[in-house]
Design a protein around this motif. Structure first.
Motif, mmCIF file in Angstrom:
data_model
loop_
_atom_site.group_PDB
_atom_site.id
_atom_site.type_symbol
_atom_site.label_atom_id
_atom_site.label_comp_id
_atom_site.label_asym_id
_atom_site.label_seq_id
_atom_site.Cartn_x
_atom_site.Cartn_y
_atom_site.Cartn_z
ATOM 1 N N UNK A 31 0.527 -1.254 0.095
ATOM 2 C CA UNK A 31 -0.093 -0.025 0.013
ATOM 3 C C UNK A 31 0.789 1.355 -0.144
ATOM 4 N N UNK A 32 1.829 1.211 0.602
ATOM 5 C CA UNK A 32 2.851 2.383 0.842
ATOM 6 C C UNK A 32 3.110 2.945 -0.434
ATOM 7 N N UNK A 33 3.806 2.002 -1.291
ATOM 8 C CA UNK A 33 4.515 2.680 -2.856
ATOM 9 C C UNK A 33 3.413 2.854 -3.705
ATOM 10 N N UNK A 34 2.136 2.197 -3.259
ATOM 11 C CA UNK A 34 0.760 2.566 -4.299
ATOM 12 C C UNK A 34 0.596 3.922 -3.979
ATOM 13 N N UNK A 35 0.342 4.345 -2.540
ATOM 14 C CA UNK A 35 -0.030 5.512 -2.391
ATOM 15 C C UNK A 35 0.781 6.760 -2.718
ATOM 16 N N UNK A 36 2.154 6.383 -2.558
ATOM 17 C CA UNK A 36 3.307 7.577 -2.774
ATOM 18 C C UNK A 36 3.107 7.647 -4.424
ATOM 19 N N UNK A 37 2.991 6.628 -5.101
ATOM 20 C CA UNK A 37 3.092 6.937 -6.754
ATOM 21 C C UNK A 37 1.680 7.475 -7.104
ATOM 22 N N UNK A 38 0.769 7.066 -6.563
ATOM 23 C CA UNK A 38 -0.715 7.630 -6.773
ATOM 24 C C UNK A 38 -0.613 9.206 -6.591
ATOM 25 N N UNK A 39 -0.216 9.656 -5.452
ATOM 26 C CA UNK A 39 -0.035 11.115 -5.217
ATOM 27 C C UNK A 39 0.866 11.677 -5.956
ATOM 28 N N UNK A 40 2.078 11.036 -6.650
ATOM 29 C CA UNK A 40 2.740 11.560 -7.374
ATOM 30 C C UNK A 40 2.172 11.977 -8.682
ATOM 31 N N UNK A 41 1.486 11.054 -9.247
ATOM 32 C CA UNK A 41 0.799 10.981 -10.715
ATOM 33 C C UNK A 41 -0.328 11.966 -10.699
ATOM 34 N N UNK A 42 -1.030 12.084 -9.460
ATOM 35 C CA UNK A 42 -2.073 12.956 -9.316
ATOM 36 C C UNK A 42 -1.488 14.665 -9.358
ATOM 37 N N UNK A 43 -0.328 14.779 -8.913
ATOM 38 C CA UNK A 43 0.266 16.040 -8.734
ATOM 39 C C UNK A 43 0.644 16.359 -10.057
ATOM 40 N N UNK A 44 1.251 15.417 -10.830
ATOM 41 C CA UNK A 44 1.618 15.707 -12.392
ATOM 42 C C UNK A 44 0.354 16.068 -13.017
ATOM 43 N N UNK A 45 -0.706 15.362 -12.666
ATOM 44 C CA UNK A 45 -2.150 15.400 -13.719
ATOM 45 C C UNK A 45 -2.520 16.847 -13.467
ATOM 46 N N UNK A 46 -2.567 17.347 -12.049
ATOM 47 C CA UNK A 46 -2.797 18.714 -11.629
ATOM 48 C C UNK A 46 -2.155 19.743 -12.438
ATOM 49 N N UNK A 47 -0.742 19.550 -12.673
ATOM 50 C CA UNK A 47 -0.008 20.464 -13.329
ATOM 51 C C UNK A 47 -0.498 20.480 -14.969
ATOM 52 N N UNK A 48 -0.944 19.317 -15.354
ATOM 53 C CA UNK A 48 -1.385 19.289 -16.851
ATOM 54 C C UNK A 48 -2.679 20.079 -16.793
#
Length: 234
Positions: free
Chosen positions: A172-189
């Motif tokens: 769960x921990x890496x899944x949560x970290x990467x999900x947050x990373x991807x969402x931050x990139x999508x917010x930039x888009x």
């Protein structure tokens, strides 16, 4: 230290729930790699791109040139801008509606597979906690039956509980970290999309107020060649 043997032992001691956790970990890696590659390909230099669009519209007065600029880039911003450019000359409400629909489509592409990553993040620790509770129940049952004369029975249930809890958190921990990373990139888009579409609408208004009549978008499409004449019948 034999890490392979230790991992196999922990996997066996964790019980049947370790198999779905292993499957979740594999799927997690697949989704992370896929989203990392997709979002990296979609990234562009937005300032450079918008400067080329404005030059094509204001200086060259050519919608086809602006469309060609969009086609030379990849990602959501060029795709949405192209959809708006193809609607130039139509009512502003129609242009905005087209841009909105294109943005919704591109957002769906950006967020693809993230729902599965979020599901893995949520379900993995729950599976671990479920087996934790089950293991503690077994431990207390063994304690009630054997008393303190056989502490090994109690330890076995607690060990299984801790192993599955750790395994669930490890997924769960890496899944949560990467999900947050991807969402931050999508917010930039999303911010780039908003900036680009606002610039496009403002440029359209500037062109209309200045009386600029650009080359129509139809010129960007090659004209259909005339059919070859049929040979005269003898």
């Amino acid at each position: 230290m034999d890490f392979g043997g230790t991992f196999v032992k922990l996997f066996r001691d964790g019980g049947p729930v370790m198999w779905p956790l292993l499957l979740f970990s594999i799927l997690m890696m697949v989704f992370i790699i896929e989203r990392f590659i997709a979002l990296r390909k979609a990234k562009i230099n937005v300032n450079e791109f918008l400067a080329k669009i404005r030059k094509s519209l204001i200086v060259n007065r050519s919608i086809p040139d602006a469309i060609k600029v969009c086609e030379s880039y990849r990602g959501p911003v060029p795709s949405i801008m192209k959809a708006g450019l193809l609607k130039y000359g139509e009512p502003k409400e129609d242009v905005e509606k087209t841009i909105e629909n294109a943005a919704l489509f591109e957002m769906g592409r950006l967020e693809r597979n993230l729902v599965w990553l979020a599901t893995i993040d949520n379900v993995s620790p729950l599976l671990g906690f479920f087996v934790t509770v089950d293991g503690m129940i077994k431990s207390f049952d063994a304690l009630a039956e054997a008393g303190l004369s056989n502490p090994g029975l109690v330890a076995a249930g607690i060990s299984e509980a801790f192993i599955t809890t750790a395994a669930g958190l490890a997924v769960a921990i890496p899944a949560q970290l990467d999900y947050n990373l991807f969402m931050s990139r999508i917010n930039k888009f999303v911010r780039d999309i908003e900036t680009s579409t606002n610039m496009l609408l403002e440029t359209f208004g500037e062109m209309q107020r200045s009386g600029i009549t650009p080359e129509p978008a139809a010129a960007a499409r090659p004209a259909a060649s005339a059919p070859a004449p049929k040979p005269a019948s003898s």
